[in-house]
Design an enzyme around this catalytic site. Structure first.
Site, PDB file in Angstrom:
ATOM      1  CB  SER A   7     -86.858 -50.229  15.567  1.00 49.27           C
ATOM      2  OG  SER A   7     -87.717 -51.021  15.573  1.00 49.27           O
TER       3      SER A   7
ATOM      4  CE1 TYR B  50     -90.759 -46.832  13.721  1.00 43.80           C
ATOM      5  CE2 TYR B  50     -90.263 -48.845  13.597  1.00 43.80           C
ATOM      6  CZ  TYR B  50     -90.548 -47.636  14.352  1.00 43.80           C
ATOM      7  OH  TYR B  50     -89.933 -47.959  16.026  1.00 43.80           O
TER       8      TYR B  50
END
Length: 254
Positions: free
Chosen positions: A142, A155
């Site tokens: 990501s 995250y």
């Protein structure tokens, strides 16, 4: 047919980027094992993939369970006698919280699903790829591994770990012809973000503002990520390893 005669494993394959990847891989000649924990969605996705001309192997498992992962990879190898491509796509995508308010349970679950599971799968496929003198491992990271959004410490930490895991695989196993690369998507219209798209394709105001923050003035579709995986899975990328590839419409270039 850029993946003709190749066998690929795709996790999180029941929807979003994983589903798009399974479809595109199949269209390019691969035999695809689709892994997901959501049985109903996996069955539906598998039917769509089968309609493209090849029956996938559908495996309903929790990838944070190392024993289940071992058996799943064995099932793939027993069915097709090789594993050429692994796409570690499955992940928990909700924010997770900042360092202060994230509970022990949140940390444990995010690390189990977003990091350890990828390690379990890599650990199982590496010996098979060594036996066949090569393979391609694609980890879906990501842009949160490079830039951090508020409230996403957990995250972001897990995606940063995936980035470094990729580099470690590339360094340790390049001599065996095994390549490892990390795709870092920006905001993509799958999962919760897809709920902000109307039937005519227009974005709600919040998503429209987010799209305008990208130099390309758009948000990614799952197929955008899948096509990047197709390149890294194919022999066209045979000299590409250890690469971190943002597929983010230029977001991280600002």
């Amino acid at each position: 047919m850029r993946l003709e005669n190749k066998v690929a494993i795709v996790t999180g394959a029941a929807q979003g980027m994983g589903f798009a990847t399974a479809k595109i891989f199949t269209q390019h000649g691969a035999r695809v094992a689709m892994i997901d924990v959501n049985t109903d969605k996996l069955l539906q996705a598998g039917q769509v993939v089968e309609s493209l001309g090849a029956k996938p192997l559908m495996l309903d498992i929790d990838i944070s369970d190392s024993t289940a992962v071992r058996h799943a990879v064995q099932d793939v190898h027993n069915a097709w006698e090789r594993v050429d491509v692994l796409v570690n796509n499955a992940a928990i995508q909700s924010p997770g919280g900042n360092f202060v308010n994230a509970t022990d349970e949140v940390w444990d679950r995010y690390l189990a699903v977003n990091v350890k599971s990828a390690g379990f799968l890599v650990r199982e496929v590496i010996p098979l790829m060594q036996q066949q003198n090569g393979g391609s491992i694609i980890n879906i990271g990501s842009i949160s591994a490079m830039v951090v959004f508020p409230g996403q410490a957990v995250y972001a930490a897990t995606k940063g770990a995936i980035l470094q895991l990729t580099r470690a695989i590339a360094v340790d196993f390049g001599k065996d012809g095994i390549r490892a690369n990390c795709i870092c998507p920006g905001p993509t219209l799958s999962g919760p973000l897809a709920n902000g798209v109307s039937e005519d394709g227009s974005l709600n105001p919040e998503l429209a503002d987010l799209a305008n923050m990208h130099p390309l003035q758009r948000l990614a579709q799952p197929e955008d990520i899948a096509h990047a995986s197709l390149f890294l899975a194919s022999d066209e990328s045979r000299h590409v390893t250890g690469v971190v590839l943002p597929v983010d419409g230029g977001f991280t270039a600002r």
